[in-house]
Design a protein around this motif. Structure first.
Motif, short mmCIF file in Angstrom:
data_model
loop_
_atom_site.label_atom_id
_atom_site.label_comp_id
_atom_site.label_asym_id
_atom_site.label_seq_id
_atom_site.Cartn_x
_atom_site.Cartn_y
_atom_site.Cartn_z
N ALA A 226 0.83 -1.21 0.00
CA ALA A 226 0.00 0.00 0.00
C ALA A 226 0.86 1.25 0.00
O ALA A 226 0.60 2.20 -0.76
N VAL A 227 1.89 1.28 0.83
CA VAL A 227 2.75 2.46 0.92
C VAL A 227 3.49 2.68 -0.39
O VAL A 227 3.54 3.81 -0.92
N ILE A 228 4.06 1.64 -0.94
CA ILE A 228 4.82 1.79 -2.18
C ILE A 228 3.91 2.15 -3.34
O ILE A 228 4.22 3.06 -4.13
N LEU A 229 2.77 1.48 -3.45
CA LEU A 229 1.84 1.82 -4.53
C LEU A 229 1.29 3.23 -4.38
O LEU A 229 1.15 3.97 -5.35
N ALA A 230 0.96 3.61 -3.16
CA ALA A 230 0.44 4.96 -2.93
C ALA A 230 1.49 6.01 -3.26
O ALA A 230 1.20 7.02 -3.90
N TYR A 231 2.72 5.77 -2.83
CA TYR A 231 3.77 6.76 -3.08
C TYR A 231 4.08 6.87 -4.57
O TYR A 231 3.98 7.94 -5.15
N PHE A 232 4.46 5.76 -5.18
CA PHE A 232 4.87 5.83 -6.58
C PHE A 232 3.68 6.03 -7.52
O PHE A 232 3.78 6.76 -8.50
N GLY A 233 2.55 5.41 -7.21
CA GLY A 233 1.35 5.65 -8.01
C GLY A 233 0.86 7.08 -7.88
O GLY A 233 0.48 7.71 -8.87
N GLY A 234 0.90 7.61 -6.67
CA GLY A 234 0.50 9.00 -6.45
C GLY A 234 1.43 9.97 -7.14
O GLY A 234 1.00 10.96 -7.74
N ARG A 235 2.73 9.70 -7.07
CA ARG A 235 3.71 10.59 -7.74
C ARG A 235 3.50 10.55 -9.25
O ARG A 235 3.56 11.57 -9.91
#
Length: 152
Positions: free
Chosen positions: A131-140
């Motif tokens: 969740a953290v990795i997807l949220a960070y990189f997906g959000g960016r």
């Protein structure tokens, strides 16, 4: 504070309302579902006409996309703010998770150190990291893409 029941969420209310209008049978099929995923599975398995199933599934996906866009716009507002904390909270959470989970994994793998991650936590760690990795990189990625489109 308890978590909202699916039928009380925006997606749930929209889905149950639309289902009863599109096909009352589908409204009955959706009784008791607890998530959009379960709703889609129940719709897929139902005996309703394919056209009605597609309409309801599209409503679910559209509402989920609206919620994702709302989150993205909040993240964009955070990144535009003057507050150091709001600009850096996502990178700091990402770094913290990677450091803590890597450290725990290393400690767990060294046999001479009496540190074990219980099996029940493996799934939780995996989901948190994902969740953290997807949220960070997906959000960016979403922020950068939307900035490109705004500039054109």
């Amino acid at each position: 504070m308890s978590k909202k029941k699916f039928k009380d969420t925006t997606v749930g209310q929209l889905l149950f309302g639309a289902a009863s209008v599109i096909n009352p049978t589908l409204g009955n099929v959706l009784q008791g579902v607890t998530s959009p995923k379960e709703a889609i599975e129940a719709i897929t398995k139902s005996d309703a006409p394919a056209e009605d199933k597609v309409k309801l599934q599209q409503i679910i996906f559209e509402q989920q996309n609206k919620e994702i866009e709302a989150i993205t716009s909040r993240w964009q507002a955070d990144s535009m703010s003057d507050s150091w904390m709001s600009k850096n909270v996502r990178p700091l959470v990402l770094v913290w998770c990677i450091v803590v989970f890597s450290f725990a994994g290393i400690l767990d793998s060294i046999e001479t150190i009496p540190f074990n991650i219980h099996e029940t936590w493996n799934d939780t760690f995996e989901k948190v990291m994902m969740a953290v990795i997807l949220a960070y990189f997906g959000g960016r990625t979403t922020e950068k893409a939307s900035n490109i489109f705004k500039q054109k």
